[in-house]
Design an enzyme around this catalytic site. Structure first.
Site, mmCIF file in Angstrom:
data_model
loop_
_atom_site.group_PDB
_atom_site.id
_atom_site.type_symbol
_atom_site.label_atom_id
_atom_site.label_comp_id
_atom_site.label_asym_id
_atom_site.label_seq_id
_atom_site.Cartn_x
_atom_site.Cartn_y
_atom_site.Cartn_z
ATOM 1 N N HIS A 1 -5.591 3.743 -1.645
ATOM 2 C CA HIS A 1 -6.930 4.067 -1.132
ATOM 3 C C HIS A 1 -7.296 5.486 -1.552
ATOM 4 O O HIS A 1 -6.659 6.437 -1.120
ATOM 5 C CB HIS A 1 -6.894 3.947 0.402
ATOM 6 N N HIS B 1 -3.567 -4.961 7.666
ATOM 7 C CA HIS B 1 -3.723 -3.792 8.547
ATOM 8 C C HIS B 1 -2.859 -3.930 9.790
ATOM 9 O O HIS B 1 -3.000 -4.886 10.542
ATOM 10 C CB HIS B 1 -5.174 -3.534 8.971
ATOM 11 N N GLU C 1 -8.493 0.531 -2.780
ATOM 12 C CA GLU C 1 -9.325 0.521 -1.576
ATOM 13 C C GLU C 1 -10.279 1.687 -1.685
ATOM 14 O O GLU C 1 -9.865 2.799 -2.044
ATOM 15 C CB GLU C 1 -8.463 0.715 -0.332
ATOM 16 N N ASP D 1 -0.176 4.481 0.013
ATOM 17 C CA ASP D 1 -0.872 5.699 0.458
ATOM 18 C C ASP D 1 0.053 6.696 1.144
ATOM 19 O O ASP D 1 -0.055 7.910 0.953
ATOM 20 C CB ASP D 1 -1.967 5.347 1.476
ATOM 21 N N HIS D 2 0.965 6.171 1.973
ATOM 22 C CA HIS D 2 1.734 7.106 2.802
ATOM 23 C C HIS D 2 2.884 7.774 2.074
ATOM 24 O O HIS D 2 3.468 8.730 2.577
ATOM 25 C CB HIS D 2 2.123 6.439 4.120
ATOM 26 N N GLU E 1 -10.912 -9.550 2.663
ATOM 27 C CA GLU E 1 -9.649 -9.269 3.341
ATOM 28 C C GLU E 1 -9.969 -9.170 4.823
ATOM 29 O O GLU E 1 -10.818 -8.364 5.229
ATOM 30 C CB GLU E 1 -9.036 -7.959 2.826
ATOM 31 N N ASN F 1 0.849 -1.192 0.000
ATOM 32 C CA ASN F 1 0.000 0.000 0.000
ATOM 33 C C ASN F 1 0.888 1.247 0.000
ATOM 34 O O ASN F 1 1.730 1.423 0.885
ATOM 35 C CB ASN F 1 -0.885 -0.050 1.259
ATOM 36 N N ARG G 1 -9.419 8.130 -0.758
ATOM 37 C CA ARG G 1 -10.358 8.513 0.303
ATOM 38 C C ARG G 1 -11.223 9.661 -0.180
ATOM 39 O O ARG G 1 -10.797 10.470 -1.001
ATOM 40 C CB ARG G 1 -9.588 8.921 1.565
ATOM 41 N N THR H 1 -8.124 3.234 8.474
ATOM 42 C CA THR H 1 -9.337 2.419 8.483
ATOM 43 C C THR H 1 -9.398 1.640 9.797
ATOM 44 O O THR H 1 -8.631 0.714 10.008
ATOM 45 C CB THR H 1 -9.317 1.439 7.280
ATOM 46 N N ARG I 1 -7.040 12.787 1.310
ATOM 47 C CA ARG I 1 -5.924 13.202 2.177
ATOM 48 C C ARG I 1 -4.576 12.692 1.679
ATOM 49 O O ARG I 1 -3.554 13.240 2.027
ATOM 50 C CB ARG I 1 -6.158 12.786 3.622
ATOM 51 N N HIS I 2 -4.569 11.612 0.911
ATOM 52 C CA HIS I 2 -3.284 11.163 0.356
ATOM 53 C C HIS I 2 -3.374 10.908 -1.156
ATOM 54 O O HIS I 2 -2.949 11.752 -1.934
ATOM 55 C CB HIS I 2 -2.663 9.992 1.136
HETATM 56 N N1 PXP Z 1 -5.696 -3.379 4.012
HETATM 57 C C1 PXP Z 1 -6.659 -2.428 4.061
HETATM 58 C C2 PXP Z 1 -8.031 -2.781 3.579
HETATM 59 C C3 PXP Z 1 -6.383 -1.127 4.545
HETATM 60 O O1 PXP Z 1 -7.361 -0.204 4.603
HETATM 61 C C4 PXP Z 1 -5.056 -0.820 4.921
HETATM 62 C C5 PXP Z 1 -4.728 0.570 5.350
HETATM 63 O O2 PXP Z 1 -4.892 1.450 4.307
HETATM 64 C C6 PXP Z 1 -4.085 -1.832 4.822
HETATM 65 C C7 PXP Z 1 -4.434 -3.110 4.393
HETATM 66 C C8 PXP Z 1 -2.661 -1.595 5.181
HETATM 67 O O3 PXP Z 1 -2.563 -1.270 6.525
HETATM 68 P P1 PXP Z 1 -1.174 -0.731 7.077
HETATM 69 O O4 PXP Z 1 -0.917 0.582 6.396
HETATM 70 O O5 PXP Z 1 -1.423 -0.598 8.536
HETATM 71 O O6 PXP Z 1 -0.139 -1.749 6.717
#
Ligand code: PXP
Length: 237
Positions: A43, A191, A70, A9-10, A151, A7, A45, A101, A49-50
């Site tokens: 994701h 997650h 996502e 996003d960050h 998931e 992921n 959103r 989330t 935000r990202h």
């Molecule tokens: N799976 C889903 C559905 C999520 O929403 C997220 C967070 O965006 C992740 C996995 C990944 O979580 P983390 O960033 O804590 O590894």
């Protein structure tokens, strides 16, 4: 062995901190793929935000593995997903104030909305997964909604610092995987997974893919900091 979805996003969170152009999430996605990621997760959103809309369209053009979007079930987001056409859409709950989330999608209470969004996405050739808590009733509802993939939310297992609780949440997770597999669902998980808690989850038989973001981006930041400072120092010299 489960596959790894990364992921990104960050990477975009950091870019949005300056509303600038770097770091570029699309470039990050390519690096993740070159390093062995089996899919790229992002994701979109509702508050943007990202990840931005433009990121998604570019990711769709550049990702060579699989793009897993996502998203919430909001109509506007479903519409964008149908334009982008990612390989997969993972439906997640979304609250504006949350940091991330926080729990799984409540498929039981939102059954009609979830089923409707899923059916629109499937009609657009997008595979659909539901992000749910490791709970039998939610798994039953997911199956009933017609999706083929879920998931499981590993947050409870990952976030607790209490060993006994962690064991309890691990058992719940493990049992939920077995239950969902018996129902014929493809089971992913994610997650809060990080370098210290991932191995145990990776050993659960039958998990198809683990989706991990935050800990990988954090690790990348610190693992690369030494080199980044040295390169800057050289330029100044
Ligand atoms: N799976 C889903 C559905 C999520 O929403 C997220 C967070 O965006 C992740 C996995 C990944 O979580 P983390 O960033 O804590 O590894």
């Amino acid at each position: 062995m489960p596959k790894l979805g990364v992921n990104i996003d960050h990477v975009a969170t950091l870019r949005q901190a300056r509303r600038g152009q770097e770091p570029e999430p699309v470039l990050a996605a390519l690096i993740c793929e070159a390093a062995g990621a089996d899919s790229i997760v992002a994701h979109l959103r509702e508050d943007r935000r990202h990840i931005q809309d433009r990121d998604l369209f570019l990711l769709k053009k550049t990702v060579r593995t699989r793009l897993n979007l996502e998203m919430s079930v909001a109509a506007g987001i479903v519409e964008i997903a149908c334009q982008v056409k990612p390989d997969q859409a993972t439906l997640v709950p979304e609250k504006r104030q949350e940091l991330t989330t926080e729990g799984g999608l409540d498929v039981i209470s939102n059954f009609r909305k979830v089923r409707q969004a899923a059916s629109i996405l499937v009609k657009n050739d997008i595979e659909v997964s539901l992000f749910i808590d490791p709970d039998k009733k939610q798994i039953d509802a997911a199956k009933k909604s017609g999706v083929k993939m879920i998931e499981l939310h590993t947050g409870r297992y990952a976030d607790t610092k209490n060993k006994k609780e962690q064991d309890k949440y691990f058992r719940q997770l493990s049992e939920a995987v077995t239950y969902a597999l018996k129902k014929g669902l493809v089971v992913n998980a994610g997650h809060g997974l990080n370098y210290s808690n991932v191995s145990r989850v990776a050993r659960i038989k039958g998990i198809a893919e683990l989706n991990i973001g935050y800990s990988i981006i954090c690790r990348a930041l610190l693992a690369g900091l030494d080199r980044a400072v040295r390169e800057m120092k050289d330029l100044i010299k």
